[in-house]
Scaffold this motif. Structure first.
Motif, PDB file in Angstrom:
ATOM      1  N   ALA A  66       0.849  -1.200   0.000  1.00  0.00           N
ATOM      2  CA  ALA A  66       0.000   0.000   0.000  1.00  0.00           C
ATOM      3  C   ALA A  66       0.879   1.242   0.000  1.00  0.00           C
ATOM      4  N   LYS A  67       0.435   2.206  -0.729  1.00  0.00           N
ATOM      5  CA  LYS A  67       1.165   3.483  -0.778  1.00  0.00           C
ATOM      6  C   LYS A  67       0.154   4.606  -0.580  1.00  0.00           C
ATOM      7  N   SER A  68       0.515   5.580   0.221  1.00  0.00           N
ATOM      8  CA  SER A  68      -0.379   6.699   0.511  1.00  0.00           C
ATOM      9  C   SER A  68      -0.658   7.501  -0.764  1.00  0.00           C
ATOM     10  N   ARG A  69      -1.926   7.790  -0.970  1.00  0.00           N
ATOM     11  CA  ARG A  69      -2.317   8.584  -2.145  1.00  0.00           C
ATOM     12  C   ARG A  69      -1.878  10.037  -1.985  1.00  0.00           C
ATOM     13  N   THR A  70      -1.697  10.451  -0.729  1.00  0.00           N
ATOM     14  CA  THR A  70      -1.245  11.824  -0.504  1.00  0.00           C
ATOM     15  C   THR A  70       0.122  12.047  -1.110  1.00  0.00           C
ATOM     16  N   SER A  71       1.023  11.140  -0.925  1.00  0.00           N
ATOM     17  CA  SER A  71       2.363  11.276  -1.501  1.00  0.00           C
ATOM     18  C   SER A  71       2.312  11.195  -3.025  1.00  0.00           C
ATOM     19  N   ALA A  76       2.572  14.030  -8.123  1.00  0.00           N
ATOM     20  CA  ALA A  76       1.978  14.471  -9.392  1.00  0.00           C
ATOM     21  C   ALA A  76       1.944  15.993  -9.475  1.00  0.00           C
ATOM     22  N   ARG A  77       1.644  16.632  -8.343  1.00  0.00           N
ATOM     23  CA  ARG A  77       1.616  18.095  -8.324  1.00  0.00           C
ATOM     24  C   ARG A  77       3.009  18.665  -8.573  1.00  0.00           C
ATOM     25  N   GLN A  78       3.987  18.052  -7.990  1.00  0.00           N
ATOM     26  CA  GLN A  78       5.361  18.518  -8.173  1.00  0.00           C
ATOM     27  C   GLN A  78       5.819  18.327  -9.618  1.00  0.00           C
ATOM     28  N   ILE A  79       5.432  17.175 -10.181  1.00  0.00           N
ATOM     29  CA  ILE A  79       5.790  16.930 -11.590  1.00  0.00           C
ATOM     30  C   ILE A  79       5.117  17.959 -12.498  1.00  0.00           C
ATOM     31  N   LEU A  80       3.832  18.266 -12.173  1.00  0.00           N
ATOM     32  CA  LEU A  80       3.110  19.258 -12.970  1.00  0.00           C
ATOM     33  C   LEU A  80       3.780  20.614 -12.884  1.00  0.00           C
ATOM     34  N   ILE A  81       4.167  21.019 -11.670  1.00  0.00           N
ATOM     35  CA  ILE A  81       4.825  22.316 -11.505  1.00  0.00           C
ATOM     36  C   ILE A  81       6.161  22.346 -12.238  1.00  0.00           C
TER      37      ILE A  81
END
Length: 391
Positions: A66-71, A76-81
């Protein structure tokens, strides 16, 4: 989460919620139990069923990660920026480059447009556009071809009007002379009907001769012809006095009191620059109109004075005048405000043509209680060459 009838070695992905009952604090080992209430964490789970064990004793092993969706969302937000900022700068840079390229490519068309817009209405000379792409040169060549054809057409029209008018002047002058002789030898007592007919023929010949003279003046006032005439500096006040003096015999014959008004400035010259011959023709037409339509017993006054930076020439009569609704329309060719007289409707059209070609303005004003005032304005000349010369 149980998966009904799971297949071995087949990965399963689903979203889940993990209740975290541990709270990591500074100094504590990860995973240390805490009495504080935990929190729910949204996770993405990958599950895989594996077979293991000895032969004959198969067992199934469930492996879940399991991996946290928050991370994941933060990543994804960081990649977008990290991607959007360079792309935005690149788009802006490319837009500036494309805009500069298009502007540079269209610069010859802009120069061609400015050359065409800056031209006078009577300027039909070829367009010169040296530093330009081949496509724009082709467009300029096409425009030059059109200008040449228009110039030739205008020249042909002017030549036709001038030649036709010249050819008509001689027979009309002969016809007028013959009718005058016939009228002189015929009295009302001898043959009143013949005399009446001869009088009508003489009036028609006079009207035709006047029309021919107006056509010649109009041909000389056309843009191409006017541009070919020389421009000189002359005294408008002196020209007004000369024209008024020349028209006195006609005014006396028509029962008109024609005079000049020197105003307060007296003999002070009014220097203007233009074609003196054409401006004289315009003034003659204005005075001629006043004599024709003012009526017997009327007064016609010619005056010239300075008003600011303009030289103003006025011809005022005390005749019946012209309705204000007709003041603009009467400058059109072959338009007459009255059916009286033997005019042809070209006098004021010629005046407007000549005045505007000389960078002036002409307008009509009503005079109270009755009458008409023609006002012509020319820019005062500031040069010194040829000052004081008459028309």
């Amino acid at each position: 989460m149980g998966i009904p009838n799971p297949q071995l070695n087949q990965p399963y992905l689903y979203d889940g919620t993990l209740h975290d009952r541990h709270n990591d604090k500074p100094g504590e080992r990860v995973g240390t139990p805490s009495t504080e209430a935990g929190r729910d964490i949204n996770v993405r789970v990958a599950a895989l069923y594996l077979a293991y064990g000895e032969p004959g004793k198969p067992q199934t092993l469930l492996v879940q990660v399991a991996k946290s969706r928050t991370s994941r969302e933060e990543l994804a937000r960081q990649i977008l920026i990290d991607t959007a900022l360079p792309l935005s700068l690149l788009i802006v840079l490319m837009s500036v480059i494309v805009w500069g390229g298009i502007r540079g490519g269209l610069a010859p068309l802009a120069r061609l447009r400015s050359l065409v817009e800056a031209r006078a209405i009577n300027d039909l000379a070829p367009i010169k556009l040296e530093a330009a792409p081949e496509e724009v040169k082709s467009l300029a060549l096409a425009l030059n071809t059109l200008l040449a054809e228009v110039r030739e057409s205008v020249h042909a029209q002017n030549r036709f009007i001038s030649d036709a008018a010249h050819q008509l002047r001689t027979p009309l002058a002969g016809l007028k002379s013959q009718t005058e002789l016939a009228l002189a030898s015929t009295t009302v007592a001898t043959d009143p009907e013949l005399r009446a007919r001869l009088k009508l023929v003489h009036e028609s010949a006079t009207r035709s001769a006047h029309l021919v003279s107006q056509l010649l003046a109009l041909a000389r006032a056309e843009p191409e012809a006017a541009a070919a005439q020389s421009r000189t500096r002359f005294d408008l006040r002196r020209l007004a006095r000369e024209v008024a003096a020349e028209q006195v015999p006609r005014a006396l014959a028509a029962g008109i009191d024609l005079g000049t008004d020197e105003g307060e400035t007296g003999d002070a010259p009014l220097p203007v620059t233009g074609n003196a011959m054409l401006i004289r023709e315009a003034l003659v037409n204005i005075v001629d109109n006043a004599i024709r339509y003012a009526g017997r017993g009327a007064n016609v006054t010619v005056s010239a004075h300075a008003e600011g930076h303009d030289a103003v020439l006025t011809v005022e009569d005390t005749g019946p005048g012209v309705p204000e609704s007709e003041h603009e329309r009467i400058f059109q060719r072959f338009v007459r405000a009255t059916h009286e007289g033997n005019g042809c409707g070209l006098g004021l059209a010629i005046v407007k043509e000549i005045v505007e070609r000389s960078h002036g303005q002409v307008a009509l004003q009503s005079v109270q209680p009755h009458g008409l005032r023609v006002v012509v304005r020319f820019p005062l000349s500031t040069g010194v060459a040829g000052a004081g010369k008459g028309g």
